[in-house]
Design a protein around this motif. Structure first.
Motif, PDB file in Angstrom:
ATOM      1  N   GLY A 192       0.814  -1.210   0.000  1.00 36.20           N
ATOM      2  CA  GLY A 192       0.000   0.000   0.000  1.00 36.20           C
ATOM      3  C   GLY A 192       0.846   1.257   0.000  1.00 36.20           C
ATOM      4  N   GLY A 193       1.943   1.250   0.760  1.00 37.18           N
ATOM      5  CA  GLY A 193       2.830   2.410   0.759  1.00 37.18           C
ATOM      6  C   GLY A 193       3.411   2.688  -0.615  1.00 37.18           C
ATOM      7  N   LEU A 194       3.761   1.620  -1.331  1.00 37.79           N
ATOM      8  CA  LEU A 194       4.311   1.805  -2.686  1.00 37.79           C
ATOM      9  C   LEU A 194       3.245   2.323  -3.641  1.00 37.79           C
ATOM     10  CD1 LEU A 194       6.547  -1.382  -3.092  1.00 37.79           C
ATOM     11  CD2 LEU A 194       7.180   0.885  -2.280  1.00 37.79           C
ATOM     12  N   TYR A 195       2.029   1.806  -3.535  1.00 37.76           N
ATOM     13  CA  TYR A 195       0.957   2.287  -4.407  1.00 37.76           C
ATOM     14  C   TYR A 195       0.646   3.759  -4.141  1.00 37.76           C
ATOM     15  CZ  TYR A 195      -0.033  -2.522  -5.863  1.00 37.76           C
ATOM     16  OH  TYR A 195       0.054  -3.788  -6.398  1.00 37.76           O
ATOM     17  N   VAL A 196       0.690   4.176  -2.880  1.00 33.96           N
ATOM     18  CA  VAL A 196       0.491   5.589  -2.567  1.00 33.96           C
ATOM     19  C   VAL A 196       1.583   6.428  -3.217  1.00 33.96           C
ATOM     20  CG1 VAL A 196       0.456   7.320  -0.716  1.00 33.96           C
ATOM     21  CG2 VAL A 196      -0.739   5.156  -0.404  1.00 33.96           C
ATOM     22  N   GLY A 197       2.844   5.982  -3.092  1.00 37.68           N
ATOM     23  CA  GLY A 197       3.956   6.737  -3.677  1.00 37.68           C
ATOM     24  C   GLY A 197       3.854   6.865  -5.183  1.00 37.68           C
ATOM     25  N   GLN A 198       3.483   5.773  -5.860  1.00 42.94           N
ATOM     26  CA  GLN A 198       3.334   5.841  -7.318  1.00 42.94           C
ATOM     27  C   GLN A 198       2.245   6.828  -7.711  1.00 42.94           C
ATOM     28  OE1 GLN A 198       2.607   1.737  -8.243  1.00 42.94           O
ATOM     29  NE2 GLN A 198       4.547   1.118  -7.319  1.00 42.94           N
ATOM     30  N   ASN A 210      -6.323  -5.588  -3.843  1.00 41.81           N
ATOM     31  CA  ASN A 210      -7.008  -4.661  -4.742  1.00 41.81           C
ATOM     32  C   ASN A 210      -7.413  -3.393  -4.010  1.00 41.81           C
ATOM     33  OD1 ASN A 210     -10.163  -4.194  -6.079  1.00 41.81           O
ATOM     34  ND2 ASN A 210      -8.359  -4.073  -7.377  1.00 41.81           N
ATOM     35  N   ALA A 211      -7.850  -3.523  -2.753  1.00 41.02           N
ATOM     36  CA  ALA A 211      -8.197  -2.344  -1.959  1.00 41.02           C
ATOM     37  C   ALA A 211      -6.978  -1.467  -1.727  1.00 41.02           C
ATOM     38  CB  ALA A 211      -8.799  -2.771  -0.623  1.00 41.02           C
ATOM     39  N   ALA A 212      -5.813  -2.096  -1.513  1.00 44.33           N
ATOM     40  CA  ALA A 212      -4.585  -1.323  -1.341  1.00 44.33           C
ATOM     41  C   ALA A 212      -4.233  -0.567  -2.609  1.00 44.33           C
ATOM     42  CB  ALA A 212      -3.432  -2.247  -0.942  1.00 44.33           C
ATOM     43  N   GLN A 213      -4.458  -1.199  -3.769  1.00 44.05           N
ATOM     44  CA  GLN A 213      -4.182  -0.531  -5.033  1.00 44.05           C
ATOM     45  C   GLN A 213      -5.066   0.690  -5.234  1.00 44.05           C
ATOM     46  OE1 GLN A 213      -4.764  -4.043  -7.532  1.00 44.05           O
ATOM     47  NE2 GLN A 213      -2.709  -3.752  -8.327  1.00 44.05           N
ATOM     48  N   VAL A 214      -6.367   0.495  -5.140  1.00 39.68           N
ATOM     49  CA  VAL A 214      -7.298   1.581  -5.434  1.00 39.68           C
ATOM     50  C   VAL A 214      -7.283   2.637  -4.327  1.00 39.68           C
ATOM     51  CG1 VAL A 214      -9.704   2.187  -5.904  1.00 39.68           C
ATOM     52  CG2 VAL A 214      -8.736   0.070  -6.824  1.00 39.68           C
ATOM     53  N   GLY A 215      -7.325   2.173  -3.052  1.00 35.24           N
ATOM     54  CA  GLY A 215      -7.273   3.131  -1.959  1.00 35.24           C
ATOM     55  C   GLY A 215      -5.967   3.898  -1.943  1.00 35.24           C
ATOM     56  N   GLY A 216      -4.854   3.185  -2.164  1.00 35.74           N
ATOM     57  CA  GLY A 216      -3.558   3.854  -2.238  1.00 35.74           C
ATOM     58  C   GLY A 216      -3.479   4.833  -3.389  1.00 35.74           C
ATOM     59  N   ALA A 217      -4.117   4.476  -4.501  1.00 36.96           N
ATOM     60  CA  ALA A 217      -4.116   5.368  -5.657  1.00 36.96           C
ATOM     61  C   ALA A 217      -4.813   6.690  -5.342  1.00 36.96           C
ATOM     62  CB  ALA A 217      -4.800   4.687  -6.845  1.00 36.96           C
ATOM     63  N   TYR A 218      -5.930   6.624  -4.641  1.00 42.72           N
ATOM     64  CA  TYR A 218      -6.662   7.859  -4.337  1.00 42.72           C
ATOM     65  C   TYR A 218      -6.002   8.661  -3.230  1.00 42.72           C
ATOM     66  CZ  TYR A 218     -10.184   7.201  -7.765  1.00 42.72           C
ATOM     67  OH  TYR A 218     -10.805   7.093  -8.986  1.00 42.72           O
ATOM     68  N   LEU A 219      -5.397   7.979  -2.261  1.00 40.40           N
ATOM     69  CA  LEU A 219      -4.654   8.710  -1.244  1.00 40.40           C
ATOM     70  C   LEU A 219      -3.446   9.406  -1.881  1.00 40.40           C
ATOM     71  CD1 LEU A 219      -4.038   9.533   1.630  1.00 40.40           C
ATOM     72  CD2 LEU A 219      -2.970   7.290   1.994  1.00 40.40           C
TER      73      LEU A 219
END
Length: 414
Positions: free
Chosen positions: A25-31, A153-162
């Protein structure tokens, strides 16, 4: 730790799902911080600087590495997941994260004076981030058992919006208050912090043995993957093309960068994250197909509202609400369903390759839409741009319904 049996019949020890989700999730947020800066914040800043829309549309060329990353995904996946021993995901994340952070620092030092230099740096940042994403996606599919894929999948989408809220919201507030250089350096430092959970706590998953090397040929030879690629192209066209000019449109409508940053940040996070959770619940209740069709219908209505606002005018509060619904709420709802399909399509034996291929189609369509939308808006106005996108969403409904039928869904690779 718990054991899970892979498609090749081996047993693989997995960390707790919570640990994996936090790490990736941290990586998805950073991207998504990088994406929010590049495709939402930067166009708004450049518009305030007075650049024409067709020039601003060129910033979408920074999507190019995300379009082409399937070319080096097999090599990255072979390095990441050797025939024996442990995954090398951490080393890929470490190097790619450092390069991304250094690139953001370089954009701050370069300033806004030369658009070509700025786009060039963002292309290099995107190359590093896209390579990290290959490893991150492969690790998520590999480390999570199938019943926990929904959390990934929640980490991907939630991280993307954060991340998008930070990159397009907080970043614009910092630009307004401290300037481009300080804001860019702050985002570079944040990227390093976001990578720490993966580097410090992510388990080194045993790669196990494999009888074949990951390859594009294997992925493209599967009918379900070809159907998934076409589904991605159609769905992303309708969801992203219309919203690519929202930032410049709101600037021209009178919002300053600080106000736009608050809208993108707090508003986008609340609406996007909430709708991502709603989308996850609806996918479980109705299935991905119905949720994607619903998202297309809602997007058509939202884009029609934006077209009306551009042509006839609406109060600023209504305009902001419509923009948030389109760019955050509806897209979150739809992409939860689309990415759930992506994860189901990915073969764990070459998860980084399969997931990357599907994402590349997403990126290719996004890049074409961003450049094209800028050209259309510059010549025929925002109203025409939004109206055309609304029409595409309506036309796409039957196509997405057919492509996402159970018959077109993923089948396990024997």
């Amino acid at each position: 730790m718990s054991g899970v049996e892979t498609r090749s019949g081996e047993r693989r020890d997995l960390a707790s799902p919570a640990a994996v989700v936090v790490a990736v999730g941290g990586l998805y947020v950073g991207q998504s911080v990088i994406g929010g800066m590049t495709f939402m914040a930067l166009p708004s800043v450049l518009r305030e600087q007075g650049l024409p829309l067709d020039h601003i549309g060129l910033t979408y060329l920074a999507v190019l590495p995300w379009v082409l990353k399937f070319l080096w995904a097999p090599a990255v996946e072979r390095y990441r997941s050797p025939p024996t021993g442990y995954s090398r995901s951490r080393s890929i994340v470490l190097v790619g994260g450092l390069l991304s952070a250094l690139g953001l620092a370089a954009t701050g030092l370069a300033g806004l004076g030369n658009l070509v230099v700025l786009i060039g740096i963002f292309v290099l940042i995107a190359f590093a981030a896209a390579t990290v994403d290959i490893a991150c996606d492969g690790h998520a599919v590999e480390a999570l058992s199938e019943r926990h894929h929904g959390w990934g999948n929640a980490a991907q989408v939630g991280g993307a919006y954060l991340g998008a809220a930070i990159g397009s919201g907080l970043f614009l507030v910092l630009v307004e208050r401290s300037g481009w250089r300080s804001a860019s350096l702050a985002m570079a430092a944040l990227l390093l912090v976001l990578a720490l959970p993966f580097l410090m706590a992510a388990p080194a998953v045993s790669a196990g043995s494999s009888t074949r090397a990951p390859s594009l040929k294997e992925a493209l030879g599967r009918r379900d993957m070809r159907a998934g690629l076409l589904l991605a192209a159609v769905f992303v066209t309708t969801q992203k093309w219309g919203v690519s000019m929202l930032g410049p449109f709101l600037v021209d409508a009178g919002l300053d960068l600080g106000s736009l940053g608050l809208v993108n940040g707090l508003g986008g996070l609340a609406v996007g994250f909430g709708c991502a959770l709603l989308g996850g619940a609806l996918v479980r209740l109705w299935g991905a197909r119905r949720v994607m069709v619903l998202a297309l219908v809602l997007q058509a209505l939202a884009l029609a509202g934006l077209a009306f606002a551009a042509l006839r005018g609406l109060p600023q509060s209504w305009l902001v609400a419509c923009a948030l619904a389109s760019s955050s709420g509806i897209m979150a709802l739809g992409f939860v369903a689309l990415y759930a399909r992506f994860m189901a399509l990915a073969d764990p034996r070459q998860a980084g390759v399969d997931f990357t291929l599907l994402q590349c189609m997403d990126a290719l369509v996004s890049m074409a839409g961003g450049v094209g939308a800028g050209w259309i808006a510059q010549r025929w106005g925002y109203g025409t741009c939004f109206a055309l996108a609304a029409g595409l969403a309506v036309v796409a409904v039957p196509a997405v319904a057919v492509l996402s039928r159970p018959a077109a869904a993923v089948r396990p690779v024997p």
